[in-house]
Write a protein that holds these residues in place. Sequence first.
Motif, PDB file in Angstrom:
ATOM      1  N   GLU A   1     -49.009  58.913  22.378  1.00 52.19           N
ATOM      2  CA  GLU A   1     -49.741  60.174  22.371  1.00 52.19           C
ATOM      3  C   GLU A   1     -51.239  59.939  22.587  1.00 52.19           C
ATOM      4  OE1 GLU A   1     -48.639  63.303  22.245  1.00 52.19           O
ATOM      5  OE2 GLU A   1     -46.608  62.498  22.374  1.00 52.19           O
ATOM      6  N   PHE A   2     -51.752  58.856  22.036  1.00 49.85           N
ATOM      7  CA  PHE A   2     -53.159  58.526  22.238  1.00 49.85           C
ATOM      8  C   PHE A   2     -53.378  58.005  23.667  1.00 49.85           C
ATOM      9  CE2 PHE A   2     -53.134  58.766  17.668  1.00 49.85           C
ATOM     10  CZ  PHE A   2     -54.386  59.280  17.369  1.00 49.85           C
ATOM     11  N   SER A   3     -52.390  57.288  24.202  1.00 47.00           N
ATOM     12  CA  SER A   3     -52.474  56.842  25.593  1.00 47.00           C
ATOM     13  C   SER A   3     -52.512  58.047  26.530  1.00 47.00           C
ATOM     14  CB  SER A   3     -51.269  55.952  25.948  1.00 47.00           C
ATOM     15  OG  SER A   3     -51.290  54.757  25.199  1.00 47.00           O
ATOM     16  N   TYR A   4     -51.715  59.050  26.219  1.00 48.44           N
ATOM     17  CA  TYR A   4     -51.707  60.260  27.041  1.00 48.44           C
ATOM     18  C   TYR A   4     -53.034  61.007  26.909  1.00 48.44           C
ATOM     19  CZ  TYR A   4     -50.378  64.708  29.081  1.00 48.44           C
ATOM     20  OH  TYR A   4     -50.345  65.823  29.866  1.00 48.44           O
ATOM     21  N   ALA A   5     -53.587  61.041  25.700  1.00 52.20           N
ATOM     22  CA  ALA A   5     -54.883  61.692  25.487  1.00 52.20           C
ATOM     23  C   ALA A   5     -55.968  60.993  26.291  1.00 52.20           C
ATOM     24  CB  ALA A   5     -55.233  61.687  24.000  1.00 52.20           C
ATOM     25  N   LEU A   6     -55.914  59.659  26.352  1.00 47.19           N
ATOM     26  CA  LEU A   6     -56.874  58.907  27.150  1.00 47.19           C
ATOM     27  C   LEU A   6     -56.768  59.304  28.619  1.00 47.19           C
ATOM     28  CD1 LEU A   6     -57.467  55.058  26.805  1.00 47.19           C
ATOM     29  CD2 LEU A   6     -57.600  56.233  28.996  1.00 47.19           C
ATOM     30  N   LYS A   7     -55.547  59.373  29.117  1.00 47.49           N
ATOM     31  CA  LYS A   7     -55.303  59.772  30.514  1.00 47.49           C
ATOM     32  C   LYS A   7     -55.816  61.190  30.762  1.00 47.49           C
ATOM     33  CE  LYS A   7     -51.490  60.423  33.808  1.00 47.49           C
ATOM     34  NZ  LYS A   7     -51.594  61.877  33.978  1.00 47.49           N
TER      35      LYS A   7
ATOM     36  N   LYS B   1     -63.386  52.786  30.097  1.00 42.89           N
ATOM     37  CA  LYS B   1     -61.916  52.700  30.150  1.00 42.89           C
ATOM     38  C   LYS B   1     -61.435  51.445  29.445  1.00 42.89           C
ATOM     39  CE  LYS B   1     -57.774  53.843  31.731  1.00 42.89           C
ATOM     40  NZ  LYS B   1     -56.947  52.669  31.407  1.00 42.89           N
ATOM     41  N   SER B   2     -62.105  50.333  29.667  1.00 41.99           N
ATOM     42  CA  SER B   2     -61.713  49.076  29.030  1.00 41.99           C
ATOM     43  C   SER B   2     -61.818  49.175  27.508  1.00 41.99           C
ATOM     44  CB  SER B   2     -62.592  47.938  29.548  1.00 41.99           C
ATOM     45  OG  SER B   2     -62.260  46.712  28.923  1.00 41.99           O
ATOM     46  N   ARG B   3     -62.911  49.771  27.014  1.00 39.57           N
ATOM     47  CA  ARG B   3     -63.096  49.913  25.560  1.00 39.57           C
ATOM     48  C   ARG B   3     -62.013  50.821  24.962  1.00 39.57           C
ATOM     49  NH1 ARG B   3     -68.509  50.758  26.963  1.00 39.57           N
ATOM     50  NH2 ARG B   3     -68.401  52.943  26.313  1.00 39.57           N
ATOM     51  N   LEU B   4     -61.695  51.895  25.664  1.00 39.63           N
ATOM     52  CA  LEU B   4     -60.697  52.827  25.147  1.00 39.63           C
ATOM     53  C   LEU B   4     -59.297  52.222  25.180  1.00 39.63           C
ATOM     54  CD1 LEU B   4     -61.952  56.199  26.657  1.00 39.63           C
ATOM     55  CD2 LEU B   4     -62.008  55.514  24.261  1.00 39.63           C
ATOM     56  N   ASP B   5     -59.006  51.444  26.212  1.00 41.54           N
ATOM     57  CA  ASP B   5     -57.705  50.766  26.265  1.00 41.54           C
ATOM     58  C   ASP B   5     -57.532  49.857  25.054  1.00 41.54           C
ATOM     59  OD1 ASP B   5     -56.846  51.922  28.625  1.00 41.54           O
ATOM     60  OD2 ASP B   5     -57.531  50.279  29.891  1.00 41.54           O
ATOM     61  N   THR B   6     -58.595  49.132  24.728  1.00 41.46           N
ATOM     62  CA  THR B   6     -58.561  48.238  23.571  1.00 41.46           C
ATOM     63  C   THR B   6     -58.401  49.029  22.282  1.00 41.46           C
ATOM     64  OG1 THR B   6     -59.936  46.596  24.691  1.00 41.46           O
ATOM     65  CG2 THR B   6     -59.837  46.472  22.295  1.00 41.46           C
TER      66      THR B   6
ATOM     67  N   GLY C   1     -51.095  51.282  20.138  1.00 40.26           N
ATOM     68  CA  GLY C   1     -50.490  51.613  21.421  1.00 40.26           C
ATOM     69  C   GLY C   1     -49.735  52.930  21.409  1.00 40.26           C
ATOM     70  N   ASP C   2     -50.012  53.781  20.440  1.00 41.12           N
ATOM     71  CA  ASP C   2     -49.341  55.080  20.319  1.00 41.12           C
ATOM     72  C   ASP C   2     -49.373  55.826  21.660  1.00 41.12           C
ATOM     73  OD1 ASP C   2     -49.183  58.056  19.797  1.00 41.12           O
ATOM     74  OD2 ASP C   2     -48.878  57.346  17.748  1.00 41.12           O
TER      75      ASP C   2
END
Length: 205
Positions: free
Chosen positions: A94-100, A78-83, A91-92
């Motif tokens: 859509e990519f934040s939503y994909a991560l979730k 999670k930490s690596r993906l947040d970075t 900080g797009d």
Amino acid sequence: RCESSVRCSRYLLLSRVDSLVAMKKSFLAHLKVAGIKIVNLGDLTSIGKKPQDKLTPQDIKILEEQELKVVPGLLAYKSRLDTLVKEAFGGDSEFSYALKEGFEHFVGSADYRVAELLARHIDKFLRTGTKGMSEQQADISLEPYIVLFGYVQSKDVFKGFYQKDLSSRLLEGKSASKTAEKIMLQKLRNICGAAFTKNMEAMFR
């Protein structure tokens, strides 16, 4: 492949031509596959594929050791993906939503298991990891666990293990910090409501 230290040139190019759909789809597919491997540590080994009645004591020990790596693995991932989302994808949202979405998918694929392992991992941390921490330090240190808890659907399963462990810590005098304990309960209350933590909070009265 994008490096987290710089903005991904491919992302910048595609964003200019409004062609990010395929990239987001690929990102989501990749993180789902990698996440499934983390939550299924042990199960994917040759030992994990054996029938339960064929496991030797040594096999069981190895599987238990593998299970201990699940929560740290998820937290690190999670930490690596947040970075990555912040620095490579700007900080797009859509990519934040994909991560979730990805985390909800693979945590959900082993929901009961993750709920139990997360409770056990937090128990270990609250027994030793918060000793000497300030209130602010404890709050920051516990936040990644509560974020991961947010992806768990079987919150009552987590509660069962967590409440039992909390009672044990308090009765045995094994809690490293009462302040950290209360911070964690407040975080759980913020997500699940007062009824979720009522009995646990009563243990401090």
